[in-house]
Design an enzyme around this catalytic site. Structure first.
Site, short mmCIF file in Angstrom:
data_model
loop_
_atom_site.label_atom_id
_atom_site.label_comp_id
_atom_site.label_asym_id
_atom_site.label_seq_id
_atom_site.Cartn_x
_atom_site.Cartn_y
_atom_site.Cartn_z
N LYS A 51 -84.36 -52.74 -23.59
CA LYS A 51 -85.10 -53.67 -22.74
C LYS A 51 -84.95 -55.08 -23.30
CE LYS A 51 -89.46 -53.95 -20.25
NZ LYS A 51 -90.82 -53.35 -20.09
N ARG A 83 -93.49 -41.51 -26.16
CA ARG A 83 -93.30 -42.81 -26.81
C ARG A 83 -94.63 -43.39 -27.28
NH1 ARG A 83 -90.01 -47.55 -26.92
NH2 ARG A 83 -91.04 -49.45 -26.21
#
Length: 319
Positions: A186, A257
Site C-alpha cells: 500500500k 492482521r
C-alpha cells in the site's frame, strides 16, 4: 490492443477505459481493479441521471454520488459503502479526473472539491491468541487444507494485507532467512517482513504439494489447476478453515492482521516495530492498536494489583 475494463452502455466509458489501460502500465493489478470498480459504479450512477459528458460531472454531481453511496447500494451492488470505502472511491475518482484534466477533456478537477466523509473510529476486532491456536493447531485433512494452513500461518505471522498475500510470488519468499518481501505494498512501498517458524514449516509442506501439482505459475499460492488464488478465494478458504476448527468466529485475512499487530504490541510494547511490520507510512495509523493494548493492560492491572481489584456488587450488598 486496448483492454475493455468497463463494458457499459455509456459514452463515458471510452475515456475511463483509456485511463485504466494507461494506469495498468504503471501500477499493480490490484490497484487497477480498485480504480476499475470505482469508475464502474460512478458511471452507473451518472447513466441513471443521463449524464453523458465528463464536463457535466461537476462537484455538485460528485457530492450527490458520494451521499447516495453512503445511504444505499447503487445498482448492481449489494451494500452501501463504509466511510473508508467512500474515501477510497474518492481517491480513485480524483486520480481519474486529474487524468481527464491533463487530456484537456475537463477544465477543472471537481473531485478535489469534495471532502471525504468522516471515518468512524472503530477499534478493529481481535481474535484471542488461544482461539487462533485452536484454529492453527488443527491438522489439515488434505492437500488443499495444507495450502490453506500455510496461508493462515503467513497472514498471522507477518500481518500481510489480503492484496499483498494474493500478489506474492515464490521469488518474494526466503525461507532460509525467514523473510518475505512485499513488493509494491500500500502506497507503492516495498518492505521486508519476518516469517515465524510455524509459518515457515507450513509453507515448506505446501511447497512440496505445489511441486507435486506441477504448477508453473510464479504465484506462491495457487489452485490445483495452477492459477493464482484471487482475493475472494483466499478469504473464503480462510473462513472455511476456521469453521472446521470449531471456532465460532467469522475469520478473514484482515482480522488475522489486526490480531497479529495487537498480540505483538502486547508482548513487545514497541509501536515502531508494529508500524514497520504492518507497512504503515504514518505512525498515527498504527496508534489505534495502542487503545487495544491499553484495554489489555487495564485488565491485567485489575487482576494483578491488590489495590486495583473492583469490589463486586454482591460483596457490597453483604456488608
Amino acid at each position: 490492443m486496448l483492454k475493455e475494463y468497463i463494458n457499459l452502455q455509456s459514452p463515458l466509458i471510452s475515456e475511463a477505459n483509456l485511463f485504466l489501460n494507461h494506469y495498468a502500465t504503471m501500477y499493480e493489478a490490484h490497484s487497477v481493479r480498485v480504480k476499475q470498480y470505482s469508475l464502474t459504479q460512478l458511471i452507473q450512477f451518472l447513466s441513471e441521471r443521463e449524464i453523458e459528458d465528463w464536463c457535466d460531472c461537476d462537484d455538485r454531481v460528485l457530492r450527490e454520488y458520494i451521499i447516495a453511496r453512503a445511504k444505499k447500494p447503487i445498482a448492481g451492488s449489494k451494500q452501501k459503502l463504509s466511510s473508508a470505502s467512500l474515501d477510497t472511491q474518492l481517491a480513485s475518482i480524483r486520480i481519474f479526473f486529474e487524468y481527464l484534466k491533463e487530456q484537456s477533456i475537463i477544465s477543472h478537477n471537481y473531485a478535489r472539491l469534495i471532502t471525504p466523509p468522516k471515518k468512524n473510529k472503530r477499534l478493529p476486532k481481535v481474535v484471542e491468541a488461544d482461539l487462533l491456536n485452536q484454529i492453527l493447531d488443527r491438522k489439515p485433512e488434505n492437500d488443499l487444507e495444507c495450502r490453506d494452513l500455510a496461508i493462515l500461518e503467513l497472514l498471522y505471522s507477518s500481518g500481510l494485507r489480503l492484496a499483498e498475500i494474493t500478489d506474492l510470488n515464490l521469488e518474494n519468499l526466503d525461507l532460509h532467512e525467514h523473510m518475505v518481501k512485499v513488493i509494491d505494498g500500500k502506497g507503492g512501498k516495498d518492505r521486508l517482513v519476518p516469517v515465524g517458524e510455524k509459518a515457515v514449516s507450513a509453507i515448506d509442506q505446501w511447497l512440496l504439494i505445489r511441486m507435486s501439482w506441477g504448477v508453473e505459475d510464479g504465484a506462491l499460492f495457487t489452485s490445483q489447476k495452477g492459477g493464482r488464488l484471487s482475493d475472494r478465494q483466499i478469504s473464503r478458504r480462510v473462513k472455511m478453515y476456521a469453521e472446521k476448527s470449531g471456532v465460532n468466529i467469522n475469520l478473514h485475512p484482515h482480522l488475522l492482521r489486526h490480531s497479529m499487530a495487537t498480540h505483538v504490541l502486547e508482548s513487545s510494547q514497541d509501536i515502531r516495530l508494529v508500524q514497520e511490520l504492518l507497512g504503515h507510512a504514518d505512525i498515527s495509523t498504527t496508534q489505534i492498536y495502542t487503545h487495544l493494548n491499553f484495554n489489555h493492560l487495564a485488565k491485567v492491572f485489575d487482576k494483578a494489583h491488590p489495590r486495583a481489584k473492583m469490589v463486586r456488587k454482591k460483596d457490597k450488598e453483604g456488608k
